[in-house]
Design a protein around this motif. Structure first.
Motif, mmCIF file in Angstrom:
data_model
loop_
_atom_site.group_PDB
_atom_site.id
_atom_site.type_symbol
_atom_site.label_atom_id
_atom_site.label_comp_id
_atom_site.label_asym_id
_atom_site.label_seq_id
_atom_site.Cartn_x
_atom_site.Cartn_y
_atom_site.Cartn_z
ATOM 1 N N VAL A 1 0.932 -1.224 0.037
ATOM 2 C CA VAL A 1 0.064 -0.132 0.028
ATOM 3 C C VAL A 1 0.896 1.095 0.060
ATOM 4 O O VAL A 1 2.117 1.282 0.201
ATOM 5 N N ASP A 2 0.066 2.098 -0.467
ATOM 6 C CA ASP A 2 1.080 3.513 -0.340
ATOM 7 C C ASP A 2 1.255 4.310 1.028
ATOM 8 O O ASP A 2 2.257 4.904 1.307
ATOM 9 N N PHE A 3 0.337 4.136 1.790
ATOM 10 C CA PHE A 3 0.002 4.953 3.149
ATOM 11 C C PHE A 3 -0.718 3.971 4.201
ATOM 12 O O PHE A 3 -1.555 3.060 3.846
ATOM 13 N N GLY A 4 -0.771 4.646 5.370
ATOM 14 C CA GLY A 4 -1.569 3.902 6.400
ATOM 15 C C GLY A 4 -1.391 4.659 7.785
ATOM 16 O O GLY A 4 -0.620 5.404 7.935
ATOM 17 N N PHE A 5 -2.570 4.306 8.499
ATOM 18 C CA PHE A 5 -2.764 5.044 9.518
ATOM 19 C C PHE A 5 -2.802 3.793 10.879
ATOM 20 O O PHE A 5 -3.217 2.864 10.876
ATOM 21 N N ASP A 6 -1.583 4.070 11.686
ATOM 22 C CA ASP A 6 -1.335 3.113 12.782
ATOM 23 C C ASP A 6 -0.950 3.756 14.023
ATOM 24 O O ASP A 6 -0.510 5.027 13.877
ATOM 25 N N THR A 7 -1.035 3.192 15.285
ATOM 26 C CA THR A 7 -0.687 3.924 16.411
ATOM 27 C C THR A 7 0.879 3.905 16.672
ATOM 28 O O THR A 7 1.627 3.464 15.884
ATOM 29 N N THR A 8 1.171 5.152 17.524
ATOM 30 C CA THR A 8 2.627 5.184 17.855
ATOM 31 C C THR A 8 3.200 3.950 18.538
ATOM 32 O O THR A 8 4.532 3.704 18.177
ATOM 33 N N ALA A 9 2.273 3.339 19.197
ATOM 34 C CA ALA A 9 2.787 1.986 19.852
ATOM 35 C C ALA A 9 3.209 1.085 19.028
ATOM 36 O O ALA A 9 4.168 0.478 19.203
ATOM 37 N N THR A 10 2.527 0.918 17.694
ATOM 38 C CA THR A 10 3.144 -0.215 16.761
ATOM 39 C C THR A 10 4.001 0.303 15.607
ATOM 40 O O THR A 10 4.270 -0.550 14.748
ATOM 41 N N SER A 11 4.004 1.478 15.388
ATOM 42 C CA SER A 11 4.636 2.162 14.099
ATOM 43 C C SER A 11 6.019 2.845 14.657
ATOM 44 O O SER A 11 6.901 2.943 13.670
ATOM 45 N N THR A 12 6.131 3.107 15.746
ATOM 46 C CA THR A 12 7.202 3.966 16.044
ATOM 47 C C THR A 12 8.552 3.268 15.813
ATOM 48 O O THR A 12 9.727 4.154 15.157
ATOM 49 N N ALA A 13 8.710 2.118 16.100
ATOM 50 C CA ALA A 13 10.105 1.405 15.879
ATOM 51 C C ALA A 13 10.337 1.308 14.519
ATOM 52 O O ALA A 13 11.669 1.844 13.876
ATOM 53 N N GLN A 14 9.481 1.057 13.408
ATOM 54 C CA GLN A 14 9.727 1.458 11.982
ATOM 55 C C GLN A 14 9.984 2.583 11.531
ATOM 56 O O GLN A 14 10.727 3.019 10.514
ATOM 57 N N ILE A 15 9.364 3.464 12.213
ATOM 58 C CA ILE A 15 9.500 4.998 11.879
ATOM 59 C C ILE A 15 11.057 5.454 12.152
ATOM 60 O O ILE A 15 11.842 6.050 11.208
ATOM 61 N N ARG A 16 11.267 5.134 13.218
ATOM 62 C CA ARG A 16 12.682 5.225 14.010
ATOM 63 C C ARG A 16 13.952 4.480 12.902
ATOM 64 O O ARG A 16 14.947 4.914 12.676
ATOM 65 N N ALA A 17 13.363 3.674 12.315
ATOM 66 C CA ALA A 17 14.484 2.766 11.460
ATOM 67 C C ALA A 17 14.430 3.271 10.068
ATOM 68 O O ALA A 17 15.202 2.781 9.357
ATOM 69 N N GLY A 18 13.506 4.111 9.813
ATOM 70 C CA GLY A 18 13.405 4.898 8.464
ATOM 71 C C GLY A 18 12.735 3.993 7.298
ATOM 72 O O GLY A 18 12.771 4.170 6.326
ATOM 73 N N ALA A 19 12.002 2.898 7.891
ATOM 74 C CA ALA A 19 11.097 2.130 6.986
ATOM 75 C C ALA A 19 9.983 2.759 6.300
ATOM 76 O O ALA A 19 9.487 2.447 5.230
ATOM 77 N N ILE A 20 9.283 3.415 7.248
ATOM 78 C CA ILE A 20 8.108 4.243 6.905
ATOM 79 C C ILE A 20 8.492 5.643 7.124
ATOM 80 O O ILE A 20 9.253 5.941 8.097
ATOM 81 N N ARG A 21 7.586 6.459 6.444
ATOM 82 C CA ARG A 21 7.962 7.920 6.604
ATOM 83 C C ARG A 21 6.681 8.674 7.542
ATOM 84 O O ARG A 21 5.492 8.646 6.900
ATOM 85 N N PRO A 22 6.777 9.096 8.635
ATOM 86 C CA PRO A 22 5.651 9.716 9.144
ATOM 87 C C PRO A 22 5.275 11.148 8.685
ATOM 88 O O PRO A 22 6.474 11.844 8.503
ATOM 89 N N LEU A 23 3.810 11.652 8.670
ATOM 90 C CA LEU A 23 3.805 12.728 8.203
ATOM 91 C C LEU A 23 2.941 13.667 9.158
ATOM 92 O O LEU A 23 3.044 14.781 9.225
ATOM 93 N N ALA A 24 2.247 13.102 9.812
ATOM 94 C CA ALA A 24 1.330 13.851 10.999
ATOM 95 C C ALA A 24 0.791 12.599 12.003
ATOM 96 O O ALA A 24 0.634 11.706 11.511
ATOM 97 N N VAL A 25 0.479 13.419 13.206
ATOM 98 C CA VAL A 25 -0.341 12.399 14.107
ATOM 99 C C VAL A 25 -1.591 12.989 14.288
ATOM 100 O O VAL A 25 -1.979 14.224 14.094
ATOM 101 N N THR A 26 -2.673 12.278 14.786
ATOM 102 C CA THR A 26 -3.888 12.519 14.820
ATOM 103 C C THR A 26 -4.311 13.351 16.049
ATOM 104 O O THR A 26 -5.555 13.573 16.486
ATOM 105 N N THR A 27 -3.584 13.518 17.117
ATOM 106 C CA THR A 27 -3.914 14.005 18.487
ATOM 107 C C THR A 27 -3.527 15.621 18.391
ATOM 108 O O THR A 27 -2.963 16.074 17.513
ATOM 109 N N THR A 28 -4.003 16.367 19.457
ATOM 110 C CA THR A 28 -3.740 17.795 19.369
ATOM 111 C C THR A 28 -2.220 18.016 19.912
ATOM 112 O O THR A 28 -1.907 18.971 19.931
ATOM 113 N N ARG A 29 -1.580 17.164 20.306
ATOM 114 C CA ARG A 29 -0.206 17.321 20.931
ATOM 115 C C ARG A 29 0.441 16.152 20.290
ATOM 116 O O ARG A 29 0.312 15.080 20.017
#
Length: 323
Positions: free
Chosen positions: A200-228
């Motif tokens: 797929v091109d993109f997806g929405f998943d929680t910080t709890a399950t995506s952070t490790a892959q984001i830090r590894a550079g495997a996926i690129r984060p654009l924005a979070v859904t919370t106000t903070r």
């Protein structure tokens, strides 16, 4: 959502189902308690449930044993707790989905979490993150992503129809004025695997399950859904900061018991939860990429009801169906 972190200890009880502190001292458990987590072991719900069960056990003087009752988006376990004896020994590990989405998806299940449960208090909150696959999407921010989505067809994944992941995506697409094809997966692990496999091109998943892959550079984060911003990913902007005013879709966790549970029992369990939300628990939640969330006792029921109503309206607008 306005997040309040101050402790609720000593706050006057303003909810009719709760007892006074004097009555609260009249009930003490005499055997182990069950904390029913309505999702499989290993996921964020299970992790947070076990984090809070440990200090609750100390406060109550008896083990609080996590029992996983998965299925139907958490509805199987929710029904089981609603039908259990309302004696304080069976506690529901609640989520946004159970209170805000399942009453729409499972309208004939016989249980409605807002109607049938009393919330003992909130525990924590996670954001969903809009992440893209670098080899499939060029965009590095929301503005570029919207422009790219308008120029060619995109496919996104979620953790399942009706999930907060799915609903976060539908709200984002509507507010951004773009379209994309939805591919539902059965949980966070399959979705993350699909992102890594470039299905797929993109997806929405929680910080709890995506952070490790984001830090590894495997996926690129654009924005979070919370106000903070998420403390684990402080450089990732919120949707509001990225140009979508009013975007606020945090996923919270709480503990709840059947509404018919006697008031002294509710008060004692509430007190135990409040004392369990200490600095060590906050640290352990942070390790799991979950933000501590403490809503003052007198605001707890209204917070749950208002959040649930908002998610239910989003679910209706999305015209959800069960997988």
């Amino acid at each position: 959502m306005q997040i309040t972190r101050r402790a609720a200890l000593g706050t006057a009880i303003a909810v009719p189902t709760l007892a006074t502190p004097a009555l609260a001292q009249g009930w003490q458990p005499t055997r182990p308690l069950r904390l029913v987590v309505t999702y499989p072991p290993g996921g964020v719900n299970d992790i947070v449930g076990r984090i809070i069960a440990e200090p609750m056990s100390r406060e109550l003087g008896h083990p609080v044993v996590v029992e996983n009752r998965a299925g139907a988006g958490g509805n199987i376990g929710t029904v089981a707790v609603a039908q259990a004896e309302a004696d304080g020994y069976t506690i529901l590990f609640g989520t946004t989905a159970m209170f805000g989405v399942n009453p729409i998806l499972y309208a004939n299940s016989g249980v409605d979490a807002v109607r049938d449960f009393t919330s003992l208090g909130t525990i924590g909150e996670v954001a969903n993150i809009l992440s893209v696959v670098p080899d499939r999407v060029r965009a590095t921010n929301i503005q570029e992503f919207v422009a790219e989505a308008k120029s060619r067809p995109l496919v996104y994944g979620s953790v399942g129809n009706g999930s907060s992941s799915h609903l976060s995506a539908t709200v984002f697409l509507r507010m951004a004025g773009i379209e994309a094809t939805h591919v539902p997966y059965r949980g966070s692990s399959p979705l993350v695997a699909a992102l890594l496999a470039k299905e797929v091109d993109f997806g929405f998943d929680t910080t709890a399950t995506s952070t490790a892959q984001i830090r590894a550079g495997a996926i690129r984060p654009l924005a979070v859904t919370t106000t903070r911003r998420a403390s684990a990913l402080p450089d990732v902007p919120t949707m509001i900061e990225a140009g979508l005013p009013g975007f606020d879709l945090g996923v919270w966790f709480n503990l709840a018991v059947a509404k018919r549970t006697p008031a002294p029992i509710v008060a004692r369990l509430t007190e135990a939860l409040e004392k369990s939300r200490d600095a060590l628990t906050a640290q352990r939640l942070g390790t799991a990429f979950v933000e501590p969330l403490i809503v003052p006792r007198e605001q707890n029921q209204s917070f749950v009801a208002q959040s649930a109503a908002r998610w239910q309206e989003i679910a209706r607008q999305a015209n959800l169906r069960i997988d």
